[in-house]
Write a protein that holds these residues in place. Structure first.
Motif, PDB file in Angstrom:
ATOM      1  N   GLY A 154       2.486 -41.893 -29.905  1.00 52.26           N
ATOM      2  CA  GLY A 154       3.260 -41.784 -31.141  1.00 52.26           C
ATOM      3  C   GLY A 154       3.319 -40.357 -31.647  1.00 52.26           C
ATOM      4  O   GLY A 154       4.361 -39.888 -32.109  1.00 52.26           O
ATOM      5  N   LEU A 155       2.219 -39.621 -31.565  1.00 50.51           N
ATOM      6  CA  LEU A 155       2.215 -38.233 -32.028  1.00 50.51           C
ATOM      7  C   LEU A 155       3.031 -37.325 -31.112  1.00 50.51           C
ATOM      8  O   LEU A 155       3.667 -36.385 -31.577  1.00 50.51           O
ATOM      9  N   SER A 156       3.009 -37.589 -29.825  1.00 50.23           N
ATOM     10  CA  SER A 156       3.773 -36.736 -28.916  1.00 50.23           C
ATOM     11  C   SER A 156       5.273 -36.927 -29.107  1.00 50.23           C
ATOM     12  O   SER A 156       6.057 -36.017 -28.854  1.00 50.23           O
ATOM     13  N   SER A 157       5.692 -38.093 -29.546  1.00 49.53           N
ATOM     14  CA  SER A 157       7.123 -38.305 -29.773  1.00 49.53           C
ATOM     15  C   SER A 157       7.605 -37.592 -31.030  1.00 49.53           C
ATOM     16  O   SER A 157       8.801 -37.375 -31.199  1.00 49.53           O
ATOM     17  N   CYS A 158       6.702 -37.188 -31.901  1.00 45.34           N
ATOM     18  CA  CYS A 158       7.081 -36.482 -33.120  1.00 45.34           C
ATOM     19  C   CYS A 158       7.123 -34.969 -32.932  1.00 45.34           C
ATOM     20  O   CYS A 158       7.455 -34.237 -33.851  1.00 45.34           O
ATOM     21  N   SER A 159       6.759 -34.477 -31.745  1.00 46.98           N
ATOM     22  CA  SER A 159       6.733 -33.031 -31.514  1.00 46.98           C
ATOM     23  C   SER A 159       8.157 -32.495 -31.445  1.00 46.98           C
ATOM     24  O   SER A 159       9.099 -33.214 -31.115  1.00 46.98           O
ATOM     25  N   PRO A 160       8.341 -31.200 -31.739  1.00 56.75           N
ATOM     26  CA  PRO A 160       9.690 -30.616 -31.706  1.00 56.75           C
ATOM     27  C   PRO A 160      10.223 -30.558 -30.278  1.00 56.75           C
ATOM     28  O   PRO A 160       9.469 -30.472 -29.318  1.00 56.75           O
ATOM     29  N   ASN A 161      11.540 -30.557 -30.153  1.00 51.94           N
ATOM     30  CA  ASN A 161      12.201 -30.534 -28.853  1.00 51.94           C
ATOM     31  C   ASN A 161      12.156 -29.120 -28.285  1.00 51.94           C
ATOM     32  O   ASN A 161      12.722 -28.198 -28.875  1.00 51.94           O
ATOM     33  N   PRO A 162      11.515 -28.904 -27.125  1.00 49.54           N
ATOM     34  CA  PRO A 162      11.467 -27.557 -26.554  1.00 49.54           C
ATOM     35  C   PRO A 162      12.770 -27.151 -25.880  1.00 49.54           C
ATOM     36  O   PRO A 162      12.982 -25.997 -25.579  1.00 49.54           O
ATOM     37  N   HIS A 163      13.667 -28.101 -25.631  1.00 47.61           N
ATOM     38  CA  HIS A 163      14.917 -27.822 -24.948  1.00 47.61           C
ATOM     39  C   HIS A 163      16.038 -27.641 -25.965  1.00 47.61           C
ATOM     40  O   HIS A 163      16.924 -28.465 -26.101  1.00 47.61           O
ATOM     41  N   VAL A 164      15.988 -26.525 -26.650  1.00 46.63           N
ATOM     42  CA  VAL A 164      16.994 -26.220 -27.660  1.00 46.63           C
ATOM     43  C   VAL A 164      18.208 -25.634 -26.946  1.00 46.63           C
ATOM     44  O   VAL A 164      18.095 -24.946 -25.944  1.00 46.63           O
ATOM     45  N   ASP A 165      19.389 -25.871 -27.493  1.00 50.65           N
ATOM     46  CA  ASP A 165      20.608 -25.323 -26.914  1.00 50.65           C
ATOM     47  C   ASP A 165      20.538 -23.802 -26.982  1.00 50.65           C
ATOM     48  O   ASP A 165      20.533 -23.216 -28.066  1.00 50.65           O
ATOM     49  N   LYS A 166      20.471 -23.152 -25.827  1.00 45.62           N
ATOM     50  CA  LYS A 166      20.297 -21.703 -25.784  1.00 45.62           C
ATOM     51  C   LYS A 166      21.623 -20.959 -25.874  1.00 45.62           C
ATOM     52  O   LYS A 166      21.645 -19.756 -25.973  1.00 45.62           O
ATOM     53  N   GLN A 167      22.728 -21.663 -25.802  1.00 46.73           N
ATOM     54  CA  GLN A 167      24.022 -21.020 -25.866  1.00 46.73           C
ATOM     55  C   GLN A 167      24.443 -20.891 -27.332  1.00 46.73           C
ATOM     56  O   GLN A 167      24.438 -21.875 -28.070  1.00 46.73           O
ATOM     57  N   PRO A 168      24.774 -19.689 -27.761  1.00 47.17           N
ATOM     58  CA  PRO A 168      25.161 -19.527 -29.166  1.00 47.17           C
ATOM     59  C   PRO A 168      26.495 -20.224 -29.434  1.00 47.17           C
ATOM     60  O   PRO A 168      27.327 -20.367 -28.534  1.00 47.17           O
ATOM     61  N   PRO A 169      26.711 -20.630 -30.650  1.00 43.50           N
ATOM     62  CA  PRO A 169      27.983 -21.281 -30.972  1.00 43.50           C
ATOM     63  C   PRO A 169      29.135 -20.280 -30.883  1.00 43.50           C
ATOM     64  O   PRO A 169      28.954 -19.079 -31.027  1.00 43.50           O
ATOM     65  N   HIS A 170      30.301 -20.788 -30.626  1.00 37.25           N
ATOM     66  CA  HIS A 170      31.484 -19.927 -30.501  1.00 37.25           C
ATOM     67  C   HIS A 170      31.920 -19.456 -31.885  1.00 37.25           C
ATOM     68  O   HIS A 170      31.793 -20.163 -32.866  1.00 37.25           O
ATOM     69  N   GLU A 171      32.440 -18.247 -31.884  1.00 35.29           N
ATOM     70  CA  GLU A 171      32.897 -17.668 -33.152  1.00 35.29           C
ATOM     71  C   GLU A 171      34.161 -18.366 -33.656  1.00 35.29           C
ATOM     72  O   GLU A 171      34.307 -18.613 -34.820  1.00 35.29           O
ATOM     73  N   ASN A 172      35.065 -18.641 -32.723  1.00 38.81           N
ATOM     74  CA  ASN A 172      36.311 -19.284 -33.138  1.00 38.81           C
ATOM     75  C   ASN A 172      36.833 -20.155 -31.990  1.00 38.81           C
ATOM     76  O   ASN A 172      36.245 -20.216 -30.923  1.00 38.81           O
ATOM     77  N   ALA A 173      37.961 -20.781 -32.218  1.00 39.92           N
ATOM     78  CA  ALA A 173      38.521 -21.707 -31.232  1.00 39.92           C
ATOM     79  C   ALA A 173      39.005 -20.984 -29.979  1.00 39.92           C
ATOM     80  O   ALA A 173      38.950 -21.532 -28.882  1.00 39.92           O
ATOM     81  N   GLU A 174      39.470 -19.736 -30.140  1.00 35.52           N
ATOM     82  CA  GLU A 174      39.954 -18.977 -28.984  1.00 35.52           C
ATOM     83  C   GLU A 174      38.831 -18.718 -27.989  1.00 35.52           C
ATOM     84  O   GLU A 174      39.018 -18.875 -26.783  1.00 35.52           O
ATOM     85  N   GLU A 175      37.669 -18.295 -28.490  1.00 33.57           N
ATOM     86  CA  GLU A 175      36.537 -18.045 -27.597  1.00 33.57           C
ATOM     87  C   GLU A 175      36.112 -19.329 -26.895  1.00 33.57           C
ATOM     88  O   GLU A 175      35.779 -19.319 -25.712  1.00 33.57           O
ATOM     89  N   MET A 176      36.113 -20.421 -27.619  1.00 30.12           N
ATOM     90  CA  MET A 176      35.737 -21.695 -27.030  1.00 30.12           C
ATOM     91  C   MET A 176      36.727 -22.085 -25.925  1.00 30.12           C
ATOM     92  O   MET A 176      36.334 -22.504 -24.840  1.00 30.12           O
ATOM     93  N   THR A 177      38.016 -21.895 -26.186  1.00 29.39           N
ATOM     94  CA  THR A 177      39.044 -22.226 -25.209  1.00 29.39           C
ATOM     95  C   THR A 177      38.918 -21.341 -23.972  1.00 29.39           C
ATOM     96  O   THR A 177      39.042 -21.815 -22.840  1.00 29.39           O
ATOM     97  N   GLU A 178      38.659 -20.044 -24.172  1.00 33.75           N
ATOM     98  CA  GLU A 178      38.490 -19.127 -23.045  1.00 33.75           C
ATOM     99  C   GLU A 178      37.294 -19.535 -22.187  1.00 33.75           C
ATOM    100  O   GLU A 178      37.371 -19.529 -20.965  1.00 33.75           O
ATOM    101  N   GLN A 179      36.201 -19.896 -22.836  1.00 31.75           N
ATOM    102  CA  GLN A 179      34.999 -20.293 -22.099  1.00 31.75           C
ATOM    103  C   GLN A 179      35.254 -21.573 -21.305  1.00 31.75           C
ATOM    104  O   GLN A 179      34.864 -21.676 -20.147  1.00 31.75           O
ATOM    105  N   ILE A 180      35.912 -22.517 -21.910  1.00 29.72           N
ATOM    106  CA  ILE A 180      36.218 -23.774 -21.215  1.00 29.72           C
ATOM    107  C   ILE A 180      37.138 -23.507 -20.030  1.00 29.72           C
ATOM    108  O   ILE A 180      36.955 -24.068 -18.944  1.00 29.72           O
ATOM    109  N   THR A 181      38.127 -22.626 -20.213  1.00 31.46           N
ATOM    110  CA  THR A 181      39.044 -22.290 -19.125  1.00 31.46           C
ATOM    111  C   THR A 181      38.294 -21.644 -17.969  1.00 31.46           C
ATOM    112  O   THR A 181      38.520 -21.987 -16.804  1.00 31.46           O
ATOM    113  N   LYS A 182      37.399 -20.708 -18.270  1.00 31.80           N
ATOM    114  CA  LYS A 182      36.607 -20.064 -17.219  1.00 31.80           C
ATOM    115  C   LYS A 182      35.757 -21.089 -16.472  1.00 31.80           C
ATOM    116  O   LYS A 182      35.670 -21.053 -15.249  1.00 31.80           O
ATOM    117  N   ASP A 183      35.136 -21.985 -17.209  1.00 24.49           N
ATOM    118  CA  ASP A 183      34.304 -23.009 -16.582  1.00 24.49           C
ATOM    119  C   ASP A 183      35.136 -23.916 -15.680  1.00 24.49           C
ATOM    120  O   ASP A 183      34.712 -24.252 -14.567  1.00 24.49           O
TER     121      ASP A 183
END
Length: 96
Positions: A19-48
């Motif tokens: 029970g205590l181990s399930s309350c620990s913080p998640n070590p797998h945090v999203d390491k990718q910073p959020p996109h500044e705007n929709a254009e950057e997000m679209t460019e990244q998706i296109t590249k991928d």
């Protein structure tokens, strides 16, 4: 203490630890910073998606792609005197 009580205590401690181990913080945090705007997000998706398309094209090609290298390797295997690599080594020796 008797054995039955010891088992109950061990099981209770295991349940508490689980029970205590399930309350620990998640070590797998999203390491990718959020996109500044929709254009950057679209460019990244296109590249991928383009990268995924290139990988799929390479995976779809089941045959060999380096025919020149294969031809040189076979030439050296079956006719070592005619091998281009041996000729260049011999030419280097004679140039000295």
């Amino acid at each position: 203490m008797n054995k039955k009580l010891e088992w109950y205590i061990i099981i209770l401690l295991v349940i508490v630890l689980i029970g205590l181990s399930s309350c620990s913080p998640n070590p797998h945090v999203d390491k990718q910073p959020p996109h500044e705007n929709a254009e950057e997000m679209t460019e990244q998706i296109t590249k991928d998606m383009e990268a995924m398309d290139r990988e799929k094209e390479q995976a779809d090609n089941p045959g060999a792609t380096n025919f020149e290298g294969i031809a040189h390797a076979l030439a050296c295997m079956f006719a070592p005197t005619e091998c281009p690599a041996n000729k260049s080594k011999e030419e280097k020796k004679t140039d000295r």
